[in-house]
Scaffold this active site. Structure first.
Site, PDB file in Angstrom:
ATOM      1  N   ASP A 110      28.230  97.334  -3.741  1.00  0.00           N
ATOM      2  CA  ASP A 110      28.598  96.932  -4.710  1.00  0.00           C
ATOM      3  C   ASP A 110      28.204  97.958  -6.271  1.00  0.00           C
ATOM      4  O   ASP A 110      27.104  98.005  -5.971  1.00  0.00           O
ATOM      5  CB  ASP A 110      28.382  95.620  -5.808  1.00  0.00           C
ATOM      6  CG  ASP A 110      28.861  94.024  -5.324  1.00  0.00           C
ATOM      7  OD1 ASP A 110      30.438  94.745  -4.564  1.00  0.00           O
ATOM      8  OD2 ASP A 110      28.185  92.998  -4.687  1.00  0.00           O
TER       9      ASP A 110
ATOM     10  N   SER B 229      31.636  75.765 -10.449  1.00  0.00           N
ATOM     11  CA  SER B 229      31.625  76.353 -11.776  1.00  0.00           C
ATOM     12  C   SER B 229      33.121  75.428 -12.288  1.00  0.00           C
ATOM     13  O   SER B 229      33.263  74.350 -11.471  1.00  0.00           O
ATOM     14  CB  SER B 229      32.073  77.838 -11.862  1.00  0.00           C
ATOM     15  OG  SER B 229      33.874  77.683 -10.984  1.00  0.00           O
TER      16      SER B 229
ATOM     17  N   SER C 227      27.657  91.535 -18.396  1.00  0.00           N
ATOM     18  CA  SER C 227      28.089  91.808 -17.403  1.00  0.00           C
ATOM     19  C   SER C 227      27.982  89.984 -16.917  1.00  0.00           C
ATOM     20  O   SER C 227      26.887  89.687 -17.187  1.00  0.00           O
ATOM     21  CB  SER C 227      27.975  92.556 -16.725  1.00  0.00           C
ATOM     22  OG  SER C 227      28.559  92.190 -14.784  1.00  0.00           O
TER      23      SER C 227
ATOM     24  N   VAL D 200      28.453  89.373 -13.892  1.00  0.00           N
ATOM     25  CA  VAL D 200      28.060  88.827 -12.171  1.00  0.00           C
ATOM     26  C   VAL D 200      26.997  88.771 -11.922  1.00  0.00           C
ATOM     27  O   VAL D 200      25.912  89.157 -12.452  1.00  0.00           O
ATOM     28  CB  VAL D 200      27.804  90.978 -11.595  1.00  0.00           C
ATOM     29  CG1 VAL D 200      28.061  90.812 -10.035  1.00  0.00           C
ATOM     30  CG2 VAL D 200      29.584  91.633 -12.007  1.00  0.00           C
TER      31      VAL D 200
ATOM     32  N   ASP E 197      24.481  82.890  -9.506  1.00  0.00           N
ATOM     33  CA  ASP E 197      24.270  83.397  -8.134  1.00  0.00           C
ATOM     34  C   ASP E 197      22.238  83.254  -8.851  1.00  0.00           C
ATOM     35  O   ASP E 197      21.650  82.204  -7.937  1.00  0.00           O
ATOM     36  CB  ASP E 197      24.534  84.281  -7.280  1.00  0.00           C
ATOM     37  CG  ASP E 197      25.648  85.309  -6.808  1.00  0.00           C
ATOM     38  OD1 ASP E 197      25.848  83.642  -5.965  1.00  0.00           O
ATOM     39  OD2 ASP E 197      25.955  86.126  -6.969  1.00  0.00           O
TER      40      ASP E 197
ATOM     41  N   GLY F  19      26.601  95.451 -15.340  1.00  0.00           N
ATOM     42  CA  GLY F  19      27.055  95.871 -13.977  1.00  0.00           C
ATOM     43  C   GLY F  19      26.349  94.597 -12.733  1.00  0.00           C
ATOM     44  O   GLY F  19      26.882  93.455 -12.782  1.00  0.00           O
TER      45      GLY F  19
END
Length: 321
Positions: free
Chosen positions: A20, A192, A254, A256, A260, A295
């Site tokens: 990524d 989610s 972010s 991202v 997780d 990020g």
């Protein structure tokens, strides 16, 4: 043999990983070249993110990943540089590259997620065998399925893990989520809000989310259902009832890896023997800490434990009327 003070071993499964790249720019424009800055490169994929955060929180994680080609070799190096124990299953296809661009003028984030390589039957069989032979107490499967494998692949993993008494944790969506919950029993599933709505086929308010999650528990598909709701916090549903946590309000940089990080926080706490309520609080704190970083950086340990004291529980575990 002396017990690992970091808790029981956690194995994270990464079937469709990526390298990524994330960067920033003033504005995203069509046609013209978009000059970017603050570029960073991280190993990506749900299970890798989970293992990265488990390690930061002091847990004991190993990653089982499928990777191929030059990008796959780079991915494996990046994983090891993070200090994560890694078992790589080589595949014939080329590992993918993902891109995230943060637009400074608007605060919007653009995420480009390419398709991954095709995985064949023999490559998948090697992965299932590795799971069955591993000694981890928790097996976490997170992320999308690669092209070429059937929708019930995670169900097969759950069965292999269950044969040796491991707890299987699932974080996926769509057909893979449906097939797993129809064909296997998992310890915990983490959809989610949007993924649970897709699963039931309609928009849901909070009461609807609770009852959709409870239905999964009552028919024996999962022992726990953890629903992440972004700015609205999270729900943890079991046969004992519902545990509700409002979101911890932080500056969002972010999105991202927030889900997780939530999974990693919960599993880290459970693996070291914490009560489920404490594990849920750590998950909420880790998810909130992840959105504070740019990020693909994920959460920082100090942020997680600072936010942990701010996580409040609105409801105790009790039966749903």
């Amino acid at each position: 043999m002396q017990e690992d003070v970091r808790g029981a071993r956690i194995l994270t499964i990464v079937l469709n990983p990526a390298v990524d790249y994330s960067s920033r720019t003033e504005v995203v424009r069509p046609t013209r070249k978009v000059r970017v800055s603050h570029t960073r490169r991280d190993p990506g994929g749900g299970g890798i993110n989970v293992a990265r955060v488990v390690g930061r929180l002091g847990g004991n994680a190993e990653t089982l990943l499928m990777a191929g080609g030059e990008i796959g070799a780079l991915l494996e190096r990046l994983v090891r540089e993070e200090g994560i124990a890694c078992q790589t299953l080589q595949i014939s296809g080329q590992t993918r590259i993902g891109f995230t661009v943060y637009e400074e003028s608007t605060g919007l984030e653009y995420r480009f997620v390419p398709e991954g390589p095709v995985v064949d039957e023999a490559e998948m069989a090697a992965c299932l065998e590795a799971i069955e032979n591993h000694e981890a107490a928790y097996v976490v499967a997170s992320g999308s399925l690669p092209a070429g494998v059937p929708d019930d692949t995670y169900a097969l993993m759950a069965e292999r893990a269950a044969r040796r008494g491991a707890r299987f944790v699932l974080d996926t969506s769509g057909a893979a989520l449906r097939a797993t919950l129809e064909k296997a029993r998992v310890f915990m599933v983490k959809p989610s809000r949007e993924e649970l709505e897709q699963y039931v086929g309609e928009k849901l308010d909070e009461e609807g989310l609770k009852h959709a999650a409870l239905e999964i528990v009552e028919r024996g598909a999962a022992e726990f259902v953890a629903v992440t709701m972004g700015a609205d916090g999270g729900l943890l549903v079991s046969e004992k009832g519902v545990l509700r946590a409002p979101a911890v309000h932080v500056r969002v940089r972010s999105a991202v890896g927030a889900g997780d990080s939530f999974v990693a926080g919960m599993v880290t706490a459970l693996a070291r023997g914490d009560a489920v309520e404490a594990a849920f609080r750590l998950g909420i704190a880790a998810g909130a800490a992840a959105v504070m970083t740019p990020g693909t950086e994920l959460c920082r340990r100090d942020d997680v434990f600072e936010l942990l004291g701010k996580v409040a529980m609105q409801d105790a575990l009790s039966a749903i009327p």
